[in-house]
Write an enzyme that holds these catalytic residues in place. Structure first.
Site, PDB file in Angstrom:
ATOM      1  N   ARG A  47      -1.646 -45.674  13.307  1.00  0.00           N
ATOM      2  CA  ARG A  47      -0.726 -44.967  12.423  1.00  0.00           C
ATOM      3  C   ARG A  47      -0.168 -45.972  11.414  1.00  0.00           C
ATOM      4  O   ARG A  47      -0.408 -47.159  11.513  1.00  0.00           O
ATOM      5  CB  ARG A  47       0.353 -44.215  13.202  1.00  0.00           C
ATOM      6  CG  ARG A  47       0.848 -44.817  14.470  1.00  0.00           C
ATOM      7  CD  ARG A  47       1.590 -46.115  14.313  1.00  0.00           C
ATOM      8  NE  ARG A  47       2.701 -45.997  13.380  1.00  0.00           N
ATOM      9  CZ  ARG A  47       3.276 -46.989  12.742  1.00  0.00           C
ATOM     10  NH1 ARG A  47       2.847 -48.235  12.912  1.00  0.00           N
ATOM     11  NH2 ARG A  47       4.278 -46.809  11.908  1.00  0.00           N
ATOM     12  N   GLY A  48       0.573 -45.420  10.444  1.00  0.00           N
ATOM     13  CA  GLY A  48       1.027 -46.279   9.347  1.00  0.00           C
ATOM     14  C   GLY A  48       0.005 -46.152   8.231  1.00  0.00           C
ATOM     15  O   GLY A  48      -1.209 -46.250   8.487  1.00  0.00           O
ATOM     16  N   ARG A  92      -4.723 -36.393   8.857  1.00  0.00           N
ATOM     17  CA  ARG A  92      -3.278 -36.379   8.540  1.00  0.00           C
ATOM     18  C   ARG A  92      -3.131 -36.199   7.023  1.00  0.00           C
ATOM     19  O   ARG A  92      -3.889 -36.801   6.254  1.00  0.00           O
ATOM     20  CB  ARG A  92      -2.594 -37.686   8.996  1.00  0.00           C
ATOM     21  CG  ARG A  92      -2.543 -37.836  10.519  1.00  0.00           C
ATOM     22  CD  ARG A  92      -1.647 -38.991  10.940  1.00  0.00           C
ATOM     23  NE  ARG A  92      -0.247 -38.641  10.895  1.00  0.00           N
ATOM     24  CZ  ARG A  92       0.740 -39.529  11.057  1.00  0.00           C
ATOM     25  NH1 ARG A  92       0.468 -40.806  11.268  1.00  0.00           N
ATOM     26  NH2 ARG A  92       2.013 -39.144  11.018  1.00  0.00           N
ATOM     27  N   GLN A 199       8.963 -45.080  16.499  1.00  0.00           N
ATOM     28  CA  GLN A 199       8.179 -46.213  15.972  1.00  0.00           C
ATOM     29  C   GLN A 199       9.055 -47.452  15.779  1.00  0.00           C
ATOM     30  O   GLN A 199       8.574 -48.580  15.840  1.00  0.00           O
ATOM     31  CB  GLN A 199       7.528 -45.840  14.629  1.00  0.00           C
ATOM     32  CG  GLN A 199       6.359 -44.888  14.730  1.00  0.00           C
ATOM     33  CD  GLN A 199       6.788 -43.431  14.634  1.00  0.00           C
ATOM     34  OE1 GLN A 199       7.914 -43.081  14.958  1.00  0.00           O
ATOM     35  NE2 GLN A 199       5.890 -42.566  14.197  1.00  0.00           N
ATOM     36  N   ASP A 240       4.459 -43.893   2.614  1.00  0.00           N
ATOM     37  CA  ASP A 240       3.193 -43.204   2.897  1.00  0.00           C
ATOM     38  C   ASP A 240       2.547 -42.692   1.625  1.00  0.00           C
ATOM     39  O   ASP A 240       1.325 -42.558   1.540  1.00  0.00           O
ATOM     40  CB  ASP A 240       3.425 -42.059   3.876  1.00  0.00           C
ATOM     41  CG  ASP A 240       3.673 -42.627   5.260  1.00  0.00           C
ATOM     42  OD1 ASP A 240       4.822 -42.977   5.545  1.00  0.00           O
ATOM     43  OD2 ASP A 240       2.699 -42.794   6.004  1.00  0.00           O
ATOM     44  N   ASN A 250       8.197 -41.322   3.059  1.00  0.00           N
ATOM     45  CA  ASN A 250       8.103 -42.249   4.193  1.00  0.00           C
ATOM     46  C   ASN A 250       8.591 -41.506   5.433  1.00  0.00           C
ATOM     47  O   ASN A 250       8.970 -40.323   5.361  1.00  0.00           O
ATOM     48  CB  ASN A 250       8.923 -43.517   3.923  1.00  0.00           C
ATOM     49  CG  ASN A 250       8.653 -44.615   4.953  1.00  0.00           C
ATOM     50  OD1 ASN A 250       7.487 -44.906   5.260  1.00  0.00           O
ATOM     51  ND2 ASN A 250       9.678 -45.193   5.521  1.00  0.00           N
ATOM     52  N   LYS A 251       8.581 -42.176   6.549  1.00  0.00           N
ATOM     53  CA  LYS A 251       8.961 -41.558   7.833  1.00  0.00           C
ATOM     54  C   LYS A 251      10.257 -40.761   7.725  1.00  0.00           C
ATOM     55  O   LYS A 251      11.205 -41.203   7.078  1.00  0.00           O
ATOM     56  CB  LYS A 251       9.093 -42.680   8.870  1.00  0.00           C
ATOM     57  CG  LYS A 251       9.531 -42.268  10.253  1.00  0.00           C
ATOM     58  CD  LYS A 251       8.692 -41.156  10.847  1.00  0.00           C
ATOM     59  CE  LYS A 251       7.216 -41.488  10.923  1.00  0.00           C
ATOM     60  NZ  LYS A 251       6.383 -40.274  11.174  1.00  0.00           N
TER      61      LYS A 251
END
Ligand code: MRU
Length: 358
Positions: A47-48, A92, A199, A240, A250-251
């Site tokens: 991930r990332g 994703r 995370q 992202d 982003n997250k």
């Protein structure tokens, strides 16, 4: 410097550290087929944004190896690989690095029609290795540029994991932190836990503690109070997808952190390679935001923490409008507002650098 090996290509196998098992176990997943990688991306074993892109590039090489065994005609062979590219791209939706890397691999593949299958595989592997190497180089440059805005004794808040575990190596936000720490600045880090999948506590804290970088873990709802108490001097998180006007996906939770930071007069930097900037999108409203399984909110790693039948909302990312972003730290330097001017300029600089390298 980072000593974490997130992605490795070994004997026709893609080896990935399994982020879902950290920090309890350091386990590795061996992908010999691209479908194993698709699953690893979906469940967040890898991930990332940059790590997803780099591993997907190797996924295309896995598909070429499989196609050589499982197809007979050249037409079937290319159909197999192109189908794999489609499947990989549907894993994703938000991190643009996935599409960026697959597009690069597809363009490469389209130039290889006339060659023998063995040679095609070698050429695809060469391209994936290049993507891997470039990611590490970009991240190291991000660390160096970002260090310019990190003050001596700075206390830095970060959200999610934008570290070695989210890239081919070093990280983006954590590359800035690593660089500042190794250059002798007496910095410390506040790591947001990052619900629902943690995370921050599982991955960022693991990476930083392993390297002896002073780290304090907080739950997400503590960030505002920590800022009010004067414990935070700057915020650095990853991205992202960034649009032409500088909006940053982003997250989930990054937006709240950025709004809180503005209220407290704290600068907010997004650290990302140019491969995370999607210049085809003018603003953040156009970014597809992944929604994940509702149980990720009702449960904490399988342990129920809410009634089974309560409804939940589980977007994996949010978008921070560009007005909250002080600067975007990239491999060609720190971009400043207005981003719709500084971003195209950065792409031109990168183009020149790449030309000089050829
Ligand atoms: O859902 P994840 O763990 O893939 O989300 C990761 C993030 O949001 C990171 O901050 C982002 O990808 C940048 S990684 C250098």
């Amino acid at each position: 410097m980072s000593n974490v090996k997130t992605i490795e290509w070994k004997d026709d196998t893609l080896v990935l550290i399994d982020c879902t098992k950290l920090p309890v176990e350091e386990k590795y997943i061996e992908c010999k087929e691209y479908s194993t990688l698709c699953k690893a991306i979906k469940v967040l074993s890898v991930r990332g944004a940059p790590a997803i892109g780099v591993s997907a590039a190797y996924g295309v090489v896995l598909a070429a190896i499989q196609a050589q065994k499982e197809t007979s005609t050249k037409e079937e062979y290319f159909k197999f690989i192109n189908n794999a590219i489609k499947e990989l791209s549907s894993t994703r939706p938000t991190a643009v690095n996935l599409f960026w890397a697959l597009d690069r691999m597809k363009k490469k593949l389209d130039t290889l029609n006339e060659l023998e299958k063995d040679i095609i595989k070698d050429k695809l592997l060469e391209e994936a290795n290049k993507i891997y190497k470039e990611d590490i180089e970009c991240n190291m440059a991000i660390g160096k540029h970002g260090n310019d805005v990190v003050l001596e004794n700075a206390s830095i808040l970060t959200h999610c994991n934008a570290g070695a575990l989210a890239t081919a190596g070093y990280g983006t936000a954590l590359s800035v932190i690593r660089y500042a720490h190794s250059s002798g600045k007496n910095i410390k880090v506040y790591a947001d836990e990052t619900r629902p999948l943690l995370q921050g506590s599982r991955l960022t804290a693991w990476e930083l503690v392993k390297e002896g970088i002073p780290t304090t873990l907080i739950t997400d709802n503590m960030a505002g109070y920590a800022m009010k108490l004067g414990k935070i001097d700057m915020v650095i998180f990853g991205a992202d997808r960034i649009t032409l006007n500088g909006d940053v996906a982003n997250k989930i939770g990054s937006y709240s952190v950025a709004v809180l930071a503005k209220e407290h007069g704290i600068p907010v930097y997004a650290a990302a390679p140019l491969s995370t900037i999607d210049i085809s999108l003018t603003d953040g409203d156009e970014i597809p935001i992944e929604e994940r399984n509702k149980n990720e909110v009702r449960q904490l790693f399988g342990v129920q923490t809410a009634p089974n039948d309560v409804d939940t909302f589980n977007p994996a990312f949010d978008v921070t409008p560009h007005k909250y972003i002080t600067g975007i730290i990239t491999e060609v330097g720190i971009l400043r507002p207005p981003y719709n001017l500084s971003i195209p300029k950065a792409f031109k600089i990168k183009e020149e650098i790449m030309k000089d390298k050829e």
